[in-house]
Design a protein around this motif. Structure first.
Motif: not given
Length: 520
Positions: A433-440, A459-461, A466-468, A492-494
Motif C-alpha cells: 500500500i505504501l508504494t501508492h504515491p498518495a499514501v503517507a 487504515c491509510v493517511v 493529496m487524496a486517496v 482513510v484517516w487524517d
C-alpha cells in the motif's frame, strides 16, 4: 558469572569527565554543560540520594521529559548503586502510580508540571520516602537544585561496589498485553550492551562526535546515550517536548551531529520536512532507527535525501536493543525488507512451536540468546518461565532467516490473523500500500468477518495535499500481492493512533475502528 564483581556503570561518566573535562557533554536549548560540570552535578545528586536514604538496590522513580535533570538522575542512580526507574513522561498519573508501587520505589524525582503525578504516587505508595521536584516543588516536596546545592561533594571513586548481576535500571516494557513489566537491566550486562552499540551501530564514535536525542531518554534513547557518554560524544536535546523537525535539522547543522537514534515514523517526518533542504546535514554518519520495521518505500526516500547513513537495528527492551543490525552499506536491494544480521556476540534462531530450530526461510518465532539478554522481569516468575522457555529468550515476533543469517520480520505473533484458513501478516499488505504515491502512512489489522473468520481493514493517511480513496488502493494492490493478503476494506484517516514512542500499536488501530463502527 554469578556474583562476580563488575565495573559500576556510572564509571563511564567518571572516566570521561577525567579524560576530557572541558569538552561539552550535554546541550539543552541555550544551556550547555562540560563533562566536568555534569559529573560534579551527578556526584552531588548521588550524595543527595544517599542522604534521602537510598541504598544499594533501592529503586528511584523518575518521571521527566528529556532534560538535563533526566540525564543526571540516570548517572546518579548508577553511581549510588541504586536502580533507575524512568517512566515515559506521557503516562497518566494512574499508570505512573502502578510503576511506582510495582517497583517499590523509595524516591520519586519529577519534572516541572507533574505535581498531580507525584500526588497520586504519594497517596498510593507505602514505600515512598521523598519526592524531588524540578522547578515547581510544592508542599512536602524537595527542590532539585536546592538538594544538589546542599549536598557535600563526595571523595573521588565513591561509586558503589556492584556485582555483574546487580540491577541498575528497570526498563518498563510497554507490552502488548496486560500491565507493563519491569525488565531488569544489570551493571554487567549493560557494559556489554554499550560496547556492542559502539561496535555495531556507530563505530568510531569519539569526543569529536555529537548525538541528537529525539526520542525519550526513558527507553531506547537512554541506552543510546550511555554509549555517547562512554566515548565522550556530546548529547544534544531538543529544546521542547514537542518534536520539531525544523529545530532538529538546525541542531544537526549547528553541532555537526554525526549520529542519532530514532524510530521510523520520526525519521520519515524528518526526511519529508522542508527544513531538511535548508540545513547542512553532511555530518551525519549513523542515523539509527529501531522500534519498528521501516517500510521499503520510506527507506528509499530517506536514503535519497540523507545518503548512505541509515543504520537499522531490531531489538526489544528485554534484549536491550541487541538482536540484529543492518549497516549503511547493507541497505541494498538484496536486503530489502531485512532488519539485518545478528549483533556481535548474539545468537538468533527461528524456532517452531515445539521449540526446535527451523531451517532457512521458514517462518517461526524469533528467539535470541547471548550477553545482551536481560536478567528477567522483576518478581514475575510466570512471565519469566514463558519468556525463557527452552533456554532462549522468546521475542513474540515472527520472522524468517535466510541462509546468510539475515532476518526478516513478518510481524508480531499478535498481529497475524487467519483469513479463510490462511495466515495473513499485515506487513506485506502495508508495504504494498505504501508504494501508492498518495499514501503517507498505513496500518492493517484483522477484524472479525462472518465468512472468512477474520479479514483485513487497511487504515491509510494521505500525503499532504493529496487524496486517496478505497477503490484506488484496492486497484493498486490487485497485481501486487495475493488476493488473500489484501484488505477487504480501506478507510482513510487524517492520522494513525501512535504510542508515546511513535509506534502504531495495532490494538489502538482496532479500538478506533470499533469505536467508529467500522467492520464487516
Amino acid at each position: 558469572m554469578g556474583h562476580a564483581n563488575a565495573a559500576n556503570l556510572g564509571r563511564l561518566l567518571t572516566q570521561t569527565a577525567r579524560r576530557v573535562p572541558g569538552s561539552i557533554a550535554l546541550v539543552w536549548g541555550a544551556r550547555a554543560w562540560s563533562w566536568a560540570a555534569l559529573d560534579a552535578r551527578v556526584d552531588r545528586l548521588a550524595v543527595a540520594l544517599r542522604d534521602l536514604g537510598v541504598g544499594k538496590g533501592d529503586r528511584v522513580l523518575v518521571h521527566s521529559r528529556n532534560t538535563n535533570a533526566m540525564f543526571e538522575t540516570m548517572w546518579a542512580c548508577f553511581k549510588a548503586g541504586a536502580v533507575w526507574v524512568p517512566t515515559n513522561f506521557r503516562l497518566t498519573p494512574a499508570e505512573v502510580t502502578y510503576l511506582a508501587t510495582s517497583s517499590r520505589a523509595v524516591v520519586m524525582i519529577r519534572d516541572a508540571g507533574f505535581a498531580g503525578h507525584a500526588a497520586a504516587v504519594r497517596a498510593a505508595s507505602p514505600h515512598l520516602r521523598a519526592v524531588v521536584a524540578v522547578g515547581d516543588a510544592g508542599p512536602g516536596e524537595q527542590d532539585y537544585e536546592t538538594l544538589l546545592a546542599g549536598a557535600v561533594p563526595p571523595p573521588p571513586d565513591h561509586e558503589a561496589a556492584v556485582g555483574y548481576d546487580d540491577p541498575c535500571w528497570f526498563f518498563y516494557t510497554s507490552g502488548t498485553t496486560g500491565r507493563p513489566k519491569a525488565a531488569v537491566l544489570t551493571h554487567g550486562h549493560m557494559a556489554f550492551v554499550v560496547t556492542n552499540h559502539l561496535a555495531d551501530l556507530m563505530p568510531g564514535t569519539t569526543e569529536h562526535d555529537a548525538s541528537l536525542v529525539v526520542a525519550p531518554l526513558s527507553h531506547g534513547a537512554g541506552i543510546h546515550a550511555l554509549a555517547q557518554v562512554a566515548r565522550g560524544a556530546r548529547s544534544v536535546l531538543l529544546a521542547g517536548e514537542k518534536f520539531d523537525p525544523a529545530e532538529a535539522w538546525a541542531l544537526v547543522e549547528e553541532h555537526r551531529v554525526s549520529n542519532m537514534f530514532t524510530v521510523p515514523t520520526i525519521l520519515t517526518a524528518l526526511v519529508r520536512d522542508p527544513a531538511v533542504d535548508r540545513h547542512d546535514h553532511a555530518s551525519l554518519r549513523h542515523v539509527i532507527y529501531a522500534g519498528a520495521p521501516m517500510y521499503d518505500a520510506d527507506q528509499q526516500e530517506a536514503l535519497a535525501k540523507l545518503g548512505p547513513c541509515l543504520v537499522q537495528y531490531f531489538g526489544l527492551g528485554e534484549v536491550t536493543g541487541n538482536i540484529t543490525v543492518l549497516r549503511p552499506d547493507q541497505h541494498v536491494p538484496d536486503n530489502a525488507g531485512s532488519c539485518g544480521a545478528p549483533r556481535t556476540g548474539m545468537e538468533v534462531a527461528i524456532l517452531g512451536e515445539d521449540g526446535t530450530r527451523l531451517p532457512p526461510d521458514r517462518i517461526g518465532e524469533i528467539c535470541v540468546r547471548g550477553p545482551a539478554v536481560f536478567a528477567g522481569y522483576f518478581e514475575n516468575d510466570a512471565a519469566n518461565a514463558k519468556a525463557f522457555a527452552g533456554g532462549w529468550f522468546h521475542t513474540g515476533d515472527l520472522g524468517r532467516m535466510d541462509a546468510r543469517g539475515f532476518l526478516f520480520i513478518t510481524g508480531r505473533a499478535s498481529d497475524m490473523f487467519i483469513s479463510g484458513g490462511s495466515n495473513v501478516y499485515p506487513r506485506e499488505a502495508e508495504e504494498a500500500i505504501l508504494t501508492h504515491p498518495a499514501v503517507a502512512e498505513c496500518a492493517m489489522v484483522g477484524m472479525p468477518h462472518p465468512k472468512w473468520g477474520e479479514a483485513g481493514i487497511a487504515c491509510v493517511v494521505p500525503r499532504p495535499g493529496m487524496a486517496v480513496e478505497e477503490a484506488a488502493v484496492l486497484a493498486h494492490l490487485r497485481d501486487r500481492i495475493a488476493r488473500y493478503k489484501q484488505p477487504l476494506r480501506v478507510v482513510v484517516w487524517d492520522a494513525l493512533p501512535k504510542s508515546g514512542y511513535g509506534k502504531v500499536p495495532k490494538n489502538l488501530v482496532k479500538a478506533r475502528l470499533e469505536a467508529e463502527g467500522v467492520g464487516f
